[in-house]
Design an enzyme around this catalytic site. Structure first.
Site, PDB file in Angstrom:
ATOM      1  N   HIS A   1       1.241   1.181   7.804  1.00  0.00           N
ATOM      2  CA  HIS A   1       1.568   0.349   8.954  1.00  0.00           C
ATOM      3  C   HIS A   1       2.964  -0.213   8.778  1.00  0.00           C
ATOM      4  O   HIS A   1       3.330  -0.678   7.692  1.00  0.00           O
ATOM      5  CB  HIS A   1       0.568  -0.806   9.087  1.00  0.00           C
ATOM      6  N   SER A   2       3.789  -0.148   9.843  1.00  0.00           N
ATOM      7  CA  SER A   2       5.098  -0.786   9.846  1.00  0.00           C
ATOM      8  C   SER A   2       5.968  -0.253   8.703  1.00  0.00           C
ATOM      9  O   SER A   2       6.149   0.956   8.570  1.00  0.00           O
ATOM     10  CB  SER A   2       4.894  -2.304   9.775  1.00  0.00           C
ATOM     11  N   TYR A   3       6.499  -1.135   7.872  1.00  0.00           N
ATOM     12  CA  TYR A   3       7.286  -0.724   6.705  1.00  0.00           C
ATOM     13  C   TYR A   3       6.498   0.198   5.785  1.00  0.00           C
ATOM     14  O   TYR A   3       7.069   1.072   5.110  1.00  0.00           O
ATOM     15  CB  TYR A   3       7.747  -1.980   5.968  1.00  0.00           C
TER      16      TYR A   3
END
Length: 273
Positions: free
Chosen positions: A98-100
């Site tokens: 998720h995300s980074y």
């Protein structure tokens, strides 16, 4: 004589039935062992608890899960953390970011034959040499940057940053109920902003490993147009949750996102047969 025969037949039948129990249990164990371990990697300003809803669903469906904790001080350091987890985990793995965390799983999967699929949620997908800052060129920057709280000089190399709690729900989790967003806010972990966002990625695995991507259509942390661009660049099978916030894809839409992970497992299992 007749009673003796009936008792003998009953004993044989019972014996055969009991004899099948260990075999059935063993078959179930084998089936379970054939499932890959799902390694879920959290993003910036988050921790493993952001995966709670997805983890519960995966475990209910018979999957083993691992949720490593990133240091959030450098991309190479976080890739090394996940790589170590993969080395300690037996059998096939599916990496989910998720995300980074998407940048982390991209790097950690490089050169590994034991990673069968990559699954991204509102995540960065760099190519080798890309920085997260560079990936955002030409797309709308997040308004959250003006609402970071720093431990030192803003944007200095060693300074850590968290999202001001007064703005966490607005930018990170606007589709979550207040108490759930507050719990995620409380679990925030600071990041070394400059090393994380400016350091170029090393080699990545998505060129050789099939990928799936979930776009959050109402994301206020990463421009949804950037998410679509990265998913297309990686050749990922893509779905979109039009009203999902940055974290909504793995919380509000946890059922649908879990199904996306399981679709990736099914698709790669078919190609390996």
């Amino acid at each position: 004589m007749r009673l003796s025969f009936q008792l003998s037949a009953l004993a044989v039948a019972v014996g055969l039935f009991i004899g099948t129990i260990p075999m059935a249990a063993f078959a179930d164990d084998n089936q379970s062992n054939e499932k890959p371990t799902i390694v879920l990697v959290h993003g910036a300003w988050a921790g493993p608890s952001s995966w709670d809803s997805v983890v519960h669903r995966l475990r209910d469906d018979g999957f083993r899960t691992v949720t490593p904790t990133l240091g959030l001080t450098s991309l190479p350091g976080d890739v090394a953390t996940v790589d170590a987890v993969l080395n300690q985990t037996h059998g096939k793995k599916v990496l989910v970011g998720h995300s980074y965390g998407g940048a982390v799983i991209s790097g950690a999967s490089s050169g590994r034959s034991d990673v069968s699929a990559l699954v991204y949620s509102a995540a960065f997908v760099p190519d080798a040499g890309d920085s997260l800052q560079g990936l955002g060129t030409g797309f709308n920057p997040s308004g959250v940057i003006a609402h970071l709280v720093w431990t030192g000089t803003p944007f200095a190399f060693g300074s850590l940053a968290v999202i001001d709690p007064a703005f966490f729900l607005q930018f990170f989790a606007q589709d979550l109920p207040g108490p759930q967003a507050a719990a995620l806010d409380a679990a925030q972990r600071p990041i070394a902003f400059v090393p994380v966002f400016v350091t170029p990625s090393g080699p990545v695995g998505w060129h050789a490993t099939p990928s799936w991507y979930q776009v959050s259509g109402a994301d206020r942390m990463i421009d949804p147009a950037e998410e679509r661009f990265m998913a297309a660049h990686a050749g990922a099978t893509t779905i979109e949750f039009p009203t999902a916030s940055h974290v909504g894809g793995i919380t509000v839409y946890s059922k649908q996102f879990t199904r996306l992970i399981e679709r990736a497992v099914e698709a790669t299992a078919e190609t390996e047969q």
